[in-house]
Design a protein around this motif. Sequence first.
Motif, PDB file in Angstrom:
ATOM      1  N   LEU A  31       0.828  -1.204   0.000  1.00  0.00           N
ATOM      2  CA  LEU A  31       0.000   0.000   0.000  1.00  0.00           C
ATOM      3  C   LEU A  31       0.866   1.261   0.000  1.00  0.00           C
ATOM      4  CD1 LEU A  31      -2.565  -1.075   2.751  1.00  0.00           C
ATOM      5  CD2 LEU A  31      -2.914  -1.116   0.267  1.00  0.00           C
ATOM      6  N   ASN A  32       2.142   1.104   0.298  1.00  0.00           N
ATOM      7  CA  ASN A  32       3.070   2.227   0.379  1.00  0.00           C
ATOM      8  C   ASN A  32       3.752   2.426  -0.983  1.00  0.00           C
ATOM      9  OD1 ASN A  32       5.387   3.893   0.909  1.00  0.00           O
ATOM     10  ND2 ASN A  32       5.257   3.327   3.059  1.00  0.00           N
ATOM     11  N   PRO A  33       3.787   3.643  -1.524  1.00  0.00           N
ATOM     12  CA  PRO A  33       4.456   3.876  -2.815  1.00  0.00           C
ATOM     13  C   PRO A  33       5.916   3.427  -2.833  1.00  0.00           C
ATOM     14  CG  PRO A  33       3.151   5.791  -2.186  1.00  0.00           C
ATOM     15  CD  PRO A  33       3.135   4.870  -1.007  1.00  0.00           C
ATOM     16  N   LEU A  34       6.564   3.379  -1.675  1.00  0.00           N
ATOM     17  CA  LEU A  34       7.963   2.941  -1.621  1.00  0.00           C
ATOM     18  C   LEU A  34       8.118   1.499  -2.104  1.00  0.00           C
ATOM     19  CD1 LEU A  34       9.060   4.399   1.842  1.00  0.00           C
ATOM     20  CD2 LEU A  34       9.836   5.181  -0.413  1.00  0.00           C
ATOM     21  N   SER A  35       7.051   0.711  -2.003  1.00  0.00           N
ATOM     22  CA  SER A  35       7.139  -0.702  -2.393  1.00  0.00           C
ATOM     23  C   SER A  35       7.360  -0.875  -3.887  1.00  0.00           C
ATOM     24  CB  SER A  35       5.875  -1.443  -1.965  1.00  0.00           C
ATOM     25  OG  SER A  35       4.752  -0.981  -2.696  1.00  0.00           O
ATOM     26  N   LYS A  36       7.124   0.178  -4.691  1.00  0.00           N
ATOM     27  CA  LYS A  36       7.305   0.102  -6.146  1.00  0.00           C
ATOM     28  C   LYS A  36       8.765   0.260  -6.550  1.00  0.00           C
ATOM     29  CE  LYS A  36       2.805   0.060  -6.315  1.00  0.00           C
ATOM     30  NZ  LYS A  36       2.091  -1.223  -6.485  1.00  0.00           N
ATOM     31  N   LEU A  37       9.611   0.702  -5.606  1.00  0.00           N
ATOM     32  CA  LEU A  37      11.021   0.930  -5.906  1.00  0.00           C
ATOM     33  C   LEU A  37      11.800  -0.368  -5.891  1.00  0.00           C
ATOM     34  CD1 LEU A  37      11.593   4.096  -3.651  1.00  0.00           C
ATOM     35  CD2 LEU A  37      10.967   4.025  -6.087  1.00  0.00           C
ATOM     36  N   ALA A  38      12.967  -0.357  -6.541  1.00  0.00           N
ATOM     37  CA  ALA A  38      13.846  -1.524  -6.513  1.00  0.00           C
ATOM     38  C   ALA A  38      14.630  -1.592  -5.209  1.00  0.00           C
ATOM     39  CB  ALA A  38      14.815  -1.475  -7.693  1.00  0.00           C
ATOM     40  N   GLN A  39      14.912  -0.423  -4.620  1.00  0.00           N
ATOM     41  CA  GLN A  39      15.607  -0.323  -3.338  1.00  0.00           C
ATOM     42  C   GLN A  39      14.946   0.780  -2.517  1.00  0.00           C
ATOM     43  OE1 GLN A  39      19.621   0.489  -4.788  1.00  0.00           O
ATOM     44  NE2 GLN A  39      20.237  -1.591  -4.221  1.00  0.00           N
ATOM     45  N   ILE A  40      15.030   0.658  -1.205  1.00  0.00           N
ATOM     46  CA  ILE A  40      14.428   1.685  -0.366  1.00  0.00           C
ATOM     47  C   ILE A  40      15.494   2.705   0.030  1.00  0.00           C
ATOM     48  CG2 ILE A  40      14.735   0.353   1.780  1.00  0.00           C
ATOM     49  CD1 ILE A  40      11.993   1.576   2.645  1.00  0.00           C
ATOM     50  N   PRO A  41      15.281   3.998  -0.245  1.00  0.00           N
ATOM     51  CA  PRO A  41      16.290   5.015   0.078  1.00  0.00           C
ATOM     52  C   PRO A  41      16.497   5.137   1.589  1.00  0.00           C
ATOM     53  CG  PRO A  41      14.616   5.861  -1.446  1.00  0.00           C
ATOM     54  CD  PRO A  41      14.107   4.579  -0.928  1.00  0.00           C
ATOM     55  N   GLN A  42      17.738   5.389   1.989  1.00  0.00           N
ATOM     56  CA  GLN A  42      18.040   5.563   3.407  1.00  0.00           C
ATOM     57  C   GLN A  42      17.218   6.699   4.010  1.00  0.00           C
ATOM     58  OE1 GLN A  42      22.217   6.015   4.138  1.00  0.00           O
ATOM     59  NE2 GLN A  42      22.764   4.068   3.200  1.00  0.00           N
ATOM     60  N   GLN A  43      17.068   7.785   3.253  1.00  0.00           N
ATOM     61  CA  GLN A  43      16.352   8.953   3.765  1.00  0.00           C
ATOM     62  C   GLN A  43      14.903   8.617   4.104  1.00  0.00           C
ATOM     63  OE1 GLN A  43      17.715  11.768   4.604  1.00  0.00           O
ATOM     64  NE2 GLN A  43      15.770  12.640   5.305  1.00  0.00           N
ATOM     65  N   ALA A  44      14.327   7.683   3.357  1.00  0.00           N
ATOM     66  CA  ALA A  44      12.930   7.310   3.602  1.00  0.00           C
ATOM     67  C   ALA A  44      12.759   6.587   4.932  1.00  0.00           C
ATOM     68  CB  ALA A  44      12.422   6.431   2.465  1.00  0.00           C
ATOM     69  N   LEU A  45      13.846   6.020   5.445  1.00  0.00           N
ATOM     70  CA  LEU A  45      13.765   5.267   6.689  1.00  0.00           C
ATOM     71  C   LEU A  45      13.956   6.131   7.927  1.00  0.00           C
ATOM     72  CD1 LEU A  45      15.804   2.099   5.652  1.00  0.00           C
ATOM     73  CD2 LEU A  45      13.328   2.319   5.840  1.00  0.00           C
ATOM     74  N   THR A  46      14.272   7.388   7.743  1.00  0.00           N
ATOM     75  CA  THR A  46      14.569   8.245   8.899  1.00  0.00           C
ATOM     76  C   THR A  46      13.313   8.772   9.583  1.00  0.00           C
ATOM     77  OG1 THR A  46      14.768  10.203   7.481  1.00  0.00           O
ATOM     78  CG2 THR A  46      16.784   8.944   7.919  1.00  0.00           C
ATOM     79  N   THR A  47      12.152   8.593   8.958  1.00  0.00           N
ATOM     80  CA  THR A  47      10.911   9.138   9.538  1.00  0.00           C
ATOM     81  C   THR A  47       9.863   8.067   9.820  1.00  0.00           C
ATOM     82  OG1 THR A  47      10.047   9.584   7.310  1.00  0.00           O
ATOM     83  CG2 THR A  47      11.232  11.379   8.411  1.00  0.00           C
ATOM     84  N   LEU A  48      10.088   6.847   9.348  1.00  0.00           N
ATOM     85  CA  LEU A  48       9.084   5.793   9.510  1.00  0.00           C
ATOM     86  C   LEU A  48       9.327   4.991  10.792  1.00  0.00           C
ATOM     87  CD1 LEU A  48       9.118   4.386   5.859  1.00  0.00           C
ATOM     88  CD2 LEU A  48       7.321   5.778   6.888  1.00  0.00           C
ATOM     89  N   PRO A  49       8.267   4.519  11.452  1.00  0.00           N
ATOM     90  CA  PRO A  49       8.461   3.558  12.545  1.00  0.00           C
ATOM     91  C   PRO A  49       9.060   2.268  11.981  1.00  0.00           C
ATOM     92  CG  PRO A  49       6.229   4.452  12.533  1.00  0.00           C
ATOM     93  CD  PRO A  49       6.857   4.858  11.244  1.00  0.00           C
ATOM     94  N   ILE A  50      10.100   1.777  12.615  1.00  0.00           N
ATOM     95  CA  ILE A  50      10.769   0.562  12.158  1.00  0.00           C
ATOM     96  C   ILE A  50      10.643  -0.496  13.249  1.00  0.00           C
ATOM     97  CG2 ILE A  50      12.933  -0.469  11.388  1.00  0.00           C
ATOM     98  CD1 ILE A  50      13.809   2.262  10.418  1.00  0.00           C
ATOM     99  N   LEU A  51      10.184  -1.676  12.877  1.00  0.00           N
ATOM    100  CA  LEU A  51       9.956  -2.749  13.832  1.00  0.00           C
ATOM    101  C   LEU A  51      11.000  -3.845  13.696  1.00  0.00           C
ATOM    102  CD1 LEU A  51       6.091  -3.217  13.356  1.00  0.00           C
ATOM    103  CD2 LEU A  51       7.270  -1.646  14.912  1.00  0.00           C
ATOM    104  N   TYR A  52      11.223  -4.536  14.802  1.00  0.00           N
ATOM    105  CA  TYR A  52      11.960  -5.794  14.757  1.00  0.00           C
ATOM    106  C   TYR A  52      11.288  -6.748  15.734  1.00  0.00           C
ATOM    107  CZ  TYR A  52      14.304  -4.714  19.210  1.00  0.00           C
ATOM    108  OH  TYR A  52      14.571  -4.433  20.530  1.00  0.00           O
ATOM    109  N   TYR A  53      11.502  -8.027  15.505  1.00  0.00           N
ATOM    110  CA  TYR A  53      10.816  -9.050  16.295  1.00  0.00           C
ATOM    111  C   TYR A  53      11.784  -9.709  17.264  1.00  0.00           C
ATOM    112  CZ  TYR A  53       9.647 -13.963  17.068  1.00  0.00           C
ATOM    113  OH  TYR A  53       9.477 -15.206  17.622  1.00  0.00           O
TER     114      TYR A  53
END
Length: 299
Positions: free
Chosen positions: A177-199
């Motif tokens: 559902l996220n437009p980032l999923s259409k990219l071949a790689q996820i930019p580092q800058q895009a990860l600086t504002t999103l909640p990031i989970l680990y299990y």
Amino acid sequence: MDFDRLQTFLRVVQYGSFQQVAAREYRSQRAVSKQMTQLEHELQVTLFQRGHNRISLTPQGRLFWASAQDIVNNYTAALTELREFDAPTKRLLRVGYFSAFEQPLLLRALYALKKRWSDSQFVVRQGSNEHLTQQVLDGSLDLTLSISYGRPAVAAATKLQATSIYHNQMVMGVSRLNPLSKLAQIPQQALTTLPILYYSPESSTFLLESFLASAPFIQDYEQIRRVTSAEQMHLLVSLNQAVAFYPAGLISAKHDEQVAYLPIEGDNLQDYDIVALTQPGQQPPLLKALMQQFSQTKL
């Protein structure tokens, strides 16, 4: 600590009522309430806010709830392990793993050993890297799986042998559902504002420190959050409420209709190794066979 009190505490939390627990267990409400008061006196904290027809947990009660679940689960697991071994066996192996993602590696290897030696018996535990490593050190486990990612699985001073059994790359799971999923790689800058989970099934700083070491572009430590189940993590990612770290090769990515798994753009710190931690020196035959099986297992 009285084990029956802990079990009663968990039931009271589940049903939200002393009366309901008393009715289900054919005890008086007064007896249940007395047990909980004794537990509070023992801990020297107030666990419940008592209302007229309903009770709720205090902040201290919510903290203790998780610990009580761990204590009861560990005790029950220990009893199960003891009762499984009615007869002595020379083919006993005690192993640990730290997350559901490593389970296929361990399952395939142990299954092959069981086919080879039908009388072999296994004690299998899941827990945090810190707990499992200590159990190998003190001899209560023969082997545990861990991860070397951004930092070594164990400190150099730790007297354990780390053998790599699987190598791949960590990726980010992003909702389709996220437009980032259409990219071949996820930019580092895009990860600086999103909640990031680990299990991680247990509270642990090990994985958090590993993820931070592998992603120096993340400055806000509060951005990375732990969830207690892989299913919960996947649900939140699928609904586009967060992104998450996933180990490539240990996930079924091909037919996932909700989540895309992307490498991080321009980053060379995302390689990881699943390692087997053992005591150095002579190993029993079944442990040697397991290590050989790991080297032959292909995912």
